[in-house]
Write a protein that holds these residues in place. Structure first.
Motif, short mmCIF file in Angstrom:
data_model
loop_
_atom_site.label_atom_id
_atom_site.label_comp_id
_atom_site.label_asym_id
_atom_site.label_seq_id
_atom_site.Cartn_x
_atom_site.Cartn_y
_atom_site.Cartn_z
N MET A 145 -33.96 13.73 -10.49
CA MET A 145 -34.09 15.02 -9.79
C MET A 145 -35.56 15.34 -9.65
SD MET A 145 -31.30 17.49 -11.67
CE MET A 145 -31.65 18.86 -10.60
N ASP A 146 -35.86 16.30 -8.79
CA ASP A 146 -37.23 16.78 -8.67
C ASP A 146 -37.52 17.72 -9.84
OD1 ASP A 146 -37.88 15.39 -6.34
OD2 ASP A 146 -36.92 16.92 -5.10
N ILE A 147 -38.63 17.45 -10.51
CA ILE A 147 -39.05 18.23 -11.68
C ILE A 147 -40.45 18.77 -11.37
CG2 ILE A 147 -39.35 18.22 -14.19
CD1 ILE A 147 -36.58 17.17 -13.41
N PHE A 148 -40.64 20.07 -11.56
CA PHE A 148 -41.91 20.72 -11.24
C PHE A 148 -42.46 21.45 -12.47
CE2 PHE A 148 -39.32 20.70 -7.36
CZ PHE A 148 -40.16 20.01 -6.50
N PHE A 149 -43.78 21.73 -12.42
CA PHE A 149 -44.41 22.56 -13.45
C PHE A 149 -44.37 24.03 -13.08
CE2 PHE A 149 -47.03 18.68 -14.65
CZ PHE A 149 -46.34 18.46 -15.82
N GLU A 150 -44.11 24.33 -11.83
CA GLU A 150 -44.00 25.72 -11.38
C GLU A 150 -42.98 25.79 -10.25
OE1 GLU A 150 -47.65 27.22 -9.66
OE2 GLU A 150 -48.22 25.20 -9.09
N TYR A 151 -42.52 26.98 -9.95
CA TYR A 151 -41.53 27.15 -8.90
C TYR A 151 -42.12 26.66 -7.57
CZ TYR A 151 -37.84 29.11 -6.06
OH TYR A 151 -36.79 29.24 -5.19
N PRO A 152 -41.44 25.73 -6.91
CA PRO A 152 -42.00 25.18 -5.67
C PRO A 152 -41.80 26.11 -4.48
CG PRO A 152 -39.90 24.16 -6.15
CD PRO A 152 -40.20 25.08 -7.29
N LYS A 153 -42.85 26.35 -3.76
CA LYS A 153 -42.76 27.19 -2.56
C LYS A 153 -42.32 26.31 -1.38
CE LYS A 153 -46.11 30.61 -4.00
NZ LYS A 153 -45.53 30.74 -5.26
N ASN A 154 -41.51 26.88 -0.51
CA ASN A 154 -41.03 26.19 0.69
C ASN A 154 -40.28 24.89 0.39
OD1 ASN A 154 -42.28 28.20 2.27
ND2 ASN A 154 -44.22 27.10 2.12
N TYR A 155 -39.60 24.85 -0.74
CA TYR A 155 -38.83 23.68 -1.12
C TYR A 155 -37.40 23.88 -0.65
CZ TYR A 155 -37.01 19.96 -4.12
OH TYR A 155 -36.40 18.82 -4.59
N ASN A 161 -34.49 21.86 -1.18
CA ASN A 161 -33.39 21.51 -2.06
C ASN A 161 -33.16 22.64 -3.07
OD1 ASN A 161 -31.51 20.28 -3.69
ND2 ASN A 161 -32.63 18.35 -3.85
N LYS A 162 -31.91 22.99 -3.31
CA LYS A 162 -31.63 24.11 -4.22
C LYS A 162 -31.43 23.67 -5.66
CE LYS A 162 -30.02 27.05 -0.63
NZ LYS A 162 -29.70 28.37 -0.37
N SER A 163 -31.30 22.37 -5.92
CA SER A 163 -31.17 21.85 -7.28
C SER A 163 -32.47 21.18 -7.68
CB SER A 163 -30.02 20.86 -7.38
OG SER A 163 -28.79 21.52 -7.36
N PHE A 164 -33.10 21.74 -8.71
CA PHE A 164 -34.34 21.17 -9.24
C PHE A 164 -34.59 21.77 -10.61
CE2 PHE A 164 -35.44 24.87 -6.72
CZ PHE A 164 -36.32 25.56 -7.52
N ILE A 165 -35.60 21.26 -11.28
CA ILE A 165 -35.93 21.67 -12.65
C ILE A 165 -37.39 22.10 -12.70
CG2 ILE A 165 -36.03 20.93 -15.08
CD1 ILE A 165 -33.18 20.80 -13.89
N VAL A 166 -37.67 23.17 -13.46
CA VAL A 166 -39.04 23.60 -13.73
C VAL A 166 -39.28 23.49 -15.23
CG1 VAL A 166 -40.68 25.52 -13.66
CG2 VAL A 166 -39.13 25.13 -11.73
N VAL A 167 -40.35 22.77 -15.61
CA VAL A 167 -40.72 22.55 -17.01
C VAL A 167 -41.94 23.40 -17.32
CG1 VAL A 167 -41.61 20.84 -18.63
CG2 VAL A 167 -39.82 20.20 -17.01
#
Length: 114
Positions: free
Chosen positions: A16-26, A28-34
């Motif tokens: 899955m897509d994993i980010f350090f912050e909430y992605p703007k203009n992303y 896909n509705k399923s993702f993870i923020v660490v």
């Protein structure tokens, strides 16, 4: 850096897509923020607390993604740089302001300097 280790581990384990912050203009509705929320050191053993937020297009999908995160994090302790991984708590953490479904799992991770 422990943040990168956790992100890369989850990215590979969950596919899955994993980010350090909430992605703007992303799109896909399923993702993870660490997010690392705190840390300390005692006798050369380091500790960090992580809040891992699982997003989904429904409350069910956010909860399902949260379960996947919890299951994956059990295997992080197999890394030789990690001493232990403990689930502190997890809960519905829906963002009512942004109207986004999410769950949050909080982990305490003990690790060795690398």
């Amino acid at each position: 850096m422990i943040e990168k280790l956790v992100r890369d581990f989850l990215r590979e384990k969950l596919k899955m897509d994993i980010f350090f912050e909430y992605p703007k203009n992303y799109k896909n509705k399923s993702f993870i923020v660490v997010e690392k929320t705190g840390s300390f050191s005692n006798n050369r053993l380091l500790s960090a607390t992580f809040a891992i937020q699982s997003y989904g297009d429904s409350l069910y999908m956010a909860a399902l993604n949260n379960e996947k995160v919890k299951e994956a994090m059990e295997f992080l302790a197999n890394d030789k740089r990690i001493g232990s991984v403990k689930l502190n708590s997890d809960y519905n953490f829906t963002d009512v302001e942004m109207k986004k479904y999410r769950y949050q799992a909080v982990f305490d991770i003990y690790y060795y300097k690398f």
